[in-house]
Every structure is written in C-alpha cells, then in structure tokens.
Design a protein around this motif. Structure first.
Motif, PDB file in Angstrom:
ATOM      1  N   ILE A   1      11.222   2.365  -3.980  1.00  9.61           N
ATOM      2  CA  ILE A   1      11.626   1.384  -4.991  1.00  9.61           C
ATOM      3  C   ILE A   1      12.910   0.688  -4.561  1.00  9.61           C
ATOM      4  CG2 ILE A   1      12.487   1.140  -7.361  1.00  9.61           C
ATOM      5  CD1 ILE A   1      10.502   3.431  -8.096  1.00  9.61           C
ATOM      6  N   LEU A   2      13.850   1.457  -4.002  1.00 12.94           N
ATOM      7  CA  LEU A   2      15.114   0.882  -3.530  1.00 12.94           C
ATOM      8  C   LEU A   2      14.871  -0.148  -2.435  1.00 12.94           C
ATOM      9  CD1 LEU A   2      18.208   1.022  -3.806  1.00 12.94           C
ATOM     10  CD2 LEU A   2      18.196   2.791  -2.023  1.00 12.94           C
ATOM     11  N   LEU A   3      13.886   0.103  -1.592  1.00 12.67           N
ATOM     12  CA  LEU A   3      13.557  -0.835  -0.526  1.00 12.67           C
ATOM     13  C   LEU A   3      13.104  -2.176  -1.101  1.00 12.67           C
ATOM     14  CD1 LEU A   3      13.369  -0.874   2.608  1.00 12.67           C
ATOM     15  CD2 LEU A   3      10.981  -0.212   2.364  1.00 12.67           C
ATOM     16  N   TRP A   4      12.192  -2.126  -2.082  1.00 14.25           N
ATOM     17  CA  TRP A   4      11.705  -3.364  -2.696  1.00 14.25           C
ATOM     18  C   TRP A   4      12.810  -4.057  -3.488  1.00 14.25           C
ATOM     19  CZ3 TRP A   4       7.270  -5.541  -1.299  1.00 14.25           C
ATOM     20  CH2 TRP A   4       6.339  -4.724  -0.645  1.00 14.25           C
TER      21      TRP A   4
ATOM     22  N   ALA B   1      16.441  -0.694 -11.245  1.00 13.45           N
ATOM     23  CA  ALA B   1      16.023  -1.708 -10.259  1.00 13.45           C
ATOM     24  C   ALA B   1      16.046  -3.078 -10.935  1.00 13.45           C
ATOM     25  CB  ALA B   1      14.634  -1.389  -9.719  1.00 13.45           C
ATOM     26  N   PRO B   2      17.237  -3.626 -11.200  1.00  9.21           N
ATOM     27  CA  PRO B   2      17.335  -4.861 -11.987  1.00  9.21           C
ATOM     28  C   PRO B   2      16.645  -6.071 -11.359  1.00  9.21           C
ATOM     29  CG  PRO B   2      19.470  -4.251 -11.022  1.00  9.21           C
ATOM     30  CD  PRO B   2      18.566  -3.087 -10.856  1.00  9.21           C
ATOM     31  N   ASN B   3      16.619  -6.141 -10.040  1.00  7.90           N
ATOM     32  CA  ASN B   3      15.925  -7.272  -9.411  1.00  7.90           C
ATOM     33  C   ASN B   3      14.417  -7.151  -9.565  1.00  7.90           C
ATOM     34  OD1 ASN B   3      18.083  -8.960  -8.102  1.00  7.90           O
ATOM     35  ND2 ASN B   3      18.580  -6.989  -7.181  1.00  7.90           N
TER      36      ASN B   3
ATOM     37  N   LYS C   1       7.902  20.189  -3.222  1.00  9.35           N
ATOM     38  CA  LYS C   1       7.061  19.052  -2.863  1.00  9.35           C
ATOM     39  C   LYS C   1       7.070  18.001  -3.955  1.00  9.35           C
ATOM     40  CE  LYS C   1       4.132  16.687  -0.426  1.00  9.35           C
ATOM     41  NZ  LYS C   1       4.611  15.952   0.775  1.00  9.35           N
ATOM     42  N   ILE C   2       7.046  18.435  -5.204  1.00  9.63           N
ATOM     43  CA  ILE C   2       7.109  17.487  -6.321  1.00  9.63           C
ATOM     44  C   ILE C   2       8.406  16.687  -6.258  1.00  9.63           C
ATOM     45  CG2 ILE C   2       7.319  17.297  -8.828  1.00  9.63           C
ATOM     46  CD1 ILE C   2       5.385  19.686  -9.022  1.00  9.63           C
ATOM     47  N   ASN C   3       9.515  17.392  -6.017  1.00  8.15           N
ATOM     48  CA  ASN C   3      10.817  16.722  -5.940  1.00  8.15           C
ATOM     49  C   ASN C   3      10.888  15.789  -4.734  1.00  8.15           C
ATOM     50  OD1 ASN C   3      11.794  17.920  -8.277  1.00  8.15           O
ATOM     51  ND2 ASN C   3      12.662  19.668  -7.184  1.00  8.15           N
ATOM     52  N   GLN C   4      10.264  16.181  -3.627  1.00  7.07           N
ATOM     53  CA  GLN C   4      10.257  15.319  -2.445  1.00  7.07           C
ATOM     54  C   GLN C   4       9.457  14.049  -2.705  1.00  7.07           C
ATOM     55  OE1 GLN C   4      11.932  15.778   0.683  1.00  7.07           O
ATOM     56  NE2 GLN C   4      11.375  13.601   0.601  1.00  7.07           N
ATOM     57  N   ASN C   5       8.333  14.185  -3.402  1.00  3.78           N
ATOM     58  CA  ASN C   5       7.538  13.004  -3.741  1.00  3.78           C
ATOM     59  C   ASN C   5       8.326  12.039  -4.614  1.00  3.78           C
ATOM     60  OD1 ASN C   5       5.355  13.952  -2.291  1.00  3.78           O
ATOM     61  ND2 ASN C   5       4.193  14.632  -4.074  1.00  3.78           N
ATOM     62  N   LYS C   6       9.096  12.579  -5.541  1.00  2.00           N
ATOM     63  CA  LYS C   6       9.935  11.734  -6.395  1.00  2.00           C
ATOM     64  C   LYS C   6      11.017  11.035  -5.574  1.00  2.00           C
ATOM     65  CE  LYS C   6       9.386  14.301 -10.741  1.00  2.00           C
ATOM     66  NZ  LYS C   6      10.089  15.100 -11.771  1.00  2.00           N
ATOM     67  N   ALA C   7      11.615  11.771  -4.652  1.00  2.00           N
ATOM     68  CA  ALA C   7      12.645  11.185  -3.791  1.00  2.00           C
ATOM     69  C   ALA C   7      12.057  10.081  -2.924  1.00  2.00           C
ATOM     70  CB  ALA C   7      13.284  12.268  -2.914  1.00  2.00           C
ATOM     71  N   ASN C   8      10.850  10.310  -2.420  1.00  2.00           N
ATOM     72  CA  ASN C   8      10.182   9.290  -1.604  1.00  2.00           C
ATOM     73  C   ASN C   8       9.925   8.018  -2.402  1.00  2.00           C
ATOM     74  OD1 ASN C   8      10.119  11.099   0.533  1.00  2.00           O
ATOM     75  ND2 ASN C   8       7.983  11.694   0.206  1.00  2.00           N
ATOM     76  N   LEU C   9       9.524   8.175  -3.667  1.00  2.00           N
ATOM     77  CA  LEU C   9       9.259   7.011  -4.507  1.00  2.00           C
ATOM     78  C   LEU C   9      10.559   6.285  -4.839  1.00  2.00           C
ATOM     79  CD1 LEU C   9       7.483   5.142  -6.124  1.00  2.00           C
ATOM     80  CD2 LEU C   9       7.467   6.824  -7.991  1.00  2.00           C
TER      81      LEU C   9
ATOM     82  N   ASN D   1       0.827  -1.212   0.000  1.00  2.00           N
ATOM     83  CA  ASN D   1       0.000   0.000   0.000  1.00  2.00           C
ATOM     84  C   ASN D   1       0.858   1.257   0.000  1.00  2.00           C
ATOM     85  OD1 ASN D   1      -2.607  -1.050  -0.122  1.00  2.00           O
ATOM     86  ND2 ASN D   1      -2.724  -1.365   2.079  1.00  2.00           N
ATOM     87  N   THR D   2       1.999   1.202   0.688  1.00  2.00           N
ATOM     88  CA  THR D   2       2.908   2.351   0.722  1.00  2.00           C
ATOM     89  C   THR D   2       3.489   2.610  -0.656  1.00  2.00           C
ATOM     90  OG1 THR D   2       3.465   1.904   3.027  1.00  2.00           O
ATOM     91  CG2 THR D   2       4.966   3.328   1.803  1.00  2.00           C
ATOM     92  N   LEU D   3       3.894   1.551  -1.347  1.00  2.00           N
ATOM     93  CA  LEU D   3       4.415   1.712  -2.714  1.00  2.00           C
ATOM     94  C   LEU D   3       3.348   2.304  -3.615  1.00  2.00           C
ATOM     95  CD1 LEU D   3       6.474   1.303  -4.970  1.00  2.00           C
ATOM     96  CD2 LEU D   3       5.704  -1.095  -5.135  1.00  2.00           C
ATOM     97  N   MET D   4       2.140   1.793  -3.532  1.00  2.00           N
ATOM     98  CA  MET D   4       1.054   2.292  -4.373  1.00  2.00           C
ATOM     99  C   MET D   4       0.792   3.778  -4.104  1.00  2.00           C
ATOM    100  SD  MET D   4      -2.775   0.644  -4.871  1.00  2.00           S
ATOM    101  CE  MET D   4      -2.125  -0.872  -5.580  1.00  2.00           C
ATOM    102  N   ASP D   5       0.799   4.157  -2.820  1.00  2.00           N
ATOM    103  CA  ASP D   5       0.561   5.561  -2.468  1.00  2.00           C
ATOM    104  C   ASP D   5       1.657   6.469  -3.009  1.00  2.00           C
ATOM    105  OD1 ASP D   5      -1.778   4.972  -1.149  1.00  2.00           O
ATOM    106  OD2 ASP D   5      -0.880   4.960   0.852  1.00  2.00           O
ATOM    107  N   LYS D   6       2.904   6.017  -2.944  1.00  2.00           N
ATOM    108  CA  LYS D   6       4.010   6.859  -3.398  1.00  2.00           C
ATOM    109  C   LYS D   6       4.029   6.983  -4.927  1.00  2.00           C
ATOM    110  CE  LYS D   6       6.741   6.410   0.769  1.00  2.00           C
ATOM    111  NZ  LYS D   6       8.006   5.988   1.431  1.00  2.00           N
ATOM    112  N   ILE D   7       3.569   5.959  -5.616  1.00  2.00           N
ATOM    113  CA  ILE D   7       3.402   6.073  -7.070  1.00  2.00           C
ATOM    114  C   ILE D   7       2.325   7.105  -7.381  1.00  2.00           C
ATOM    115  CG2 ILE D   7       2.647   4.886  -9.163  1.00  2.00           C
ATOM    116  CD1 ILE D   7       3.924   2.326  -8.009  1.00  2.00           C
ATOM    117  N   ARG D   8       1.207   7.029  -6.684  1.00  2.00           N
ATOM    118  CA  ARG D   8       0.117   7.985  -6.899  1.00  2.00           C
ATOM    119  C   ARG D   8       0.598   9.424  -6.669  1.00  2.00           C
ATOM    120  NH1 ARG D   8      -3.387   4.455  -3.514  1.00  2.00           N
ATOM    121  NH2 ARG D   8      -4.696   3.186  -4.876  1.00  2.00           N
ATOM    122  N   ASN D   9       1.424   9.618  -5.651  1.00  2.00           N
ATOM    123  CA  ASN D   9       1.869  10.966  -5.304  1.00  2.00           C
ATOM    124  C   ASN D   9       2.793  11.583  -6.348  1.00  2.00           C
ATOM    125  OD1 ASN D   9       0.414  11.028  -2.940  1.00  2.00           O
ATOM    126  ND2 ASN D   9       2.127  10.419  -1.639  1.00  2.00           N
TER     127      ASN D   9
END
Length: 223
Positions: free
Chosen positions: A140-143, A186-188, A128-136, A107-115
């Motif tokens: 992605i790095l986490l997954w 994100a090769p994996n 804020k736009i740049n922060q949303n991109k950084a958050n996403l 759900n967190t990944l989905m929300d960050k994509i939406r943002n």
C-alpha cells in the motif's frame, strides 16, 4: 457493437470489475452479461467451461472472439474499439510503458490483499499472519508513493484514466470495503478512490452486493 459482447462475471470479483470498467469507459454500456455465483459454482458450469476450460471468470465473448484473462480482455477492448469512448492505452510506446507497468503491478496488490483478507487463516501461524499484514502495508505504501510523486490528485499514471486505473481501482475499493481507513493511512490513495468512484463507469459497474450488504472488517486491524 455492445450487443455482440457477452461477459460472464461475479459481483466483487476484481478481475471481472476490471473488464466492466473498461467496457463502460469505451462507451459499451448495454453489453450482454451473466452474473454468476461462486458459492453455487456457476463458474464451473458447462456454459462457461465451453469458452473457458479453466472454469474462471471473467470470461468474455465478442462475436466469435473469446478472451478470458481480464488484462488480455481490457487490452483487446482498447484495440477492438479504438476511437470509441476514451483512449485507455496511449498509442505512443513511451507513454504506453508506465500504463502497462502499473497494470501488471496491480496483480501483486490484489494477491497481498487476498493473503490477508481471503486466505484460510486456520492453516497459518501468527508469525505468517503478521508477515502477510506487513507485506500488504508495504505494498500500500508503494502505491501511495506512486500517487504522491504524481501530485496526489491524478490517476495512477498521470492526468488521464487508463487501463492501469481499470486494474487498480477494484483493489483500492476492496481496501475500503474491508475496513481500511485510507484517509488516515494512505491519503493519496484516498483522494484517488474518491475521484474514481464518482466516474460514471465506476457507478455503473459497482458490485451489486456492495450496495446491499454492510462493509466488512477484514482490514480494520491492518495498522
């Protein structure tokens, strides 16, 4: 069994796709379904509101049972059709734990994509736009790290496809649909996407408009 199920869904809706993947993996192809348009506000129709007062989709009926939340629906399907199709949630609690954990995290990944992709950017300043991109990017790095720890050629909790994959794959597919170069960044996740998209369940539930319209560029400048 499948004939007793009715699913209200929308093309490209991540929550709808979760349920459709689970239905296919449980061997319930041929379930009843109604494709709805958000643009026409069909999800607010009397027919849908009667079973889901929130006016949201997916909305699912199985006989007299109504389950609307997508995660609740896929857990229900596994319980109601235990022994049919593949096992999507291990019976051992210790093995269930990582599946349920990753499920909820999607759900967190989905929300960050939406943002980044689907939010009204006219209401946001550049910071804020740049922060949303950084958050996403961080999400992605986490997954990517989860899959790397598992060896890179597995599903999200190990060698078996589970409910967690029903939840994760739609978001990964949206990353690709929106122009992210998974192979480069994100090769994996790219290996994961290329593996899951070939499953019969993914092919059977692929959003119709993904097939008939070009990919988008909402994430082409994410990196």
């Amino acid at each position: 069994m499948a004939s007793e199920i009715l699913l209200y869904w929308s093309s490209g809706s991540g929550p709808s796709w979760r349920v459709m993947l689970a239905l296919e993996e449980k061997g319930l192809s041929g379930y009843g379904n109604k494709l709805l348009s958000f643009d026409k506000k069909e999800h607010k129709s009397e027919e849908v509101m009667e079973i889901n007062p929130r006016g949201q989709i997916p909305a699912m009926k199985h006989g007299d049972v109504i389950v609307n939340d997508s995660m609740a629906a896929i857990i229900y399907l596994e319980a109601a059709f235990k022994g049919k199709g593949i096992e999507l949630l291990p019976s051992d609690p210790a093995q269930q734990a990582p599946v349920l954990q990753r499920m909820m995290e999607t759900n967190t990944l989905m929300d960050k994509i939406r943002n980044v992709v689907f939010i009204n950017k006219s209401n946001l300043d550049e910071a804020k736009i740049n922060q949303n991109k950084a958050n996403l990017r961080a999400e992605i790095l986490l997954w990517e790290g989860y899959l790397k720890q598992l060896g890179g050629n597995t599903f999200i909790t190990g060698k078996n496809f589970t409910l967690a994959d029903c939840c994760l794959f739609p978001s990964v597919a949206v990353l690709v649909r929106q122009g992210m170069d998974l192979e480069k960044h994100a090769p994996n996740l790219a290996k994961y996407y290329n593996t899951v998209k070939e499953r019969p369940s993914a092919k059977a539930s692929w959003p119709p408009h993904f097939k008939t319209s070009p990919d988008q560029d909402g994430l082409k400048d994410l990196y």
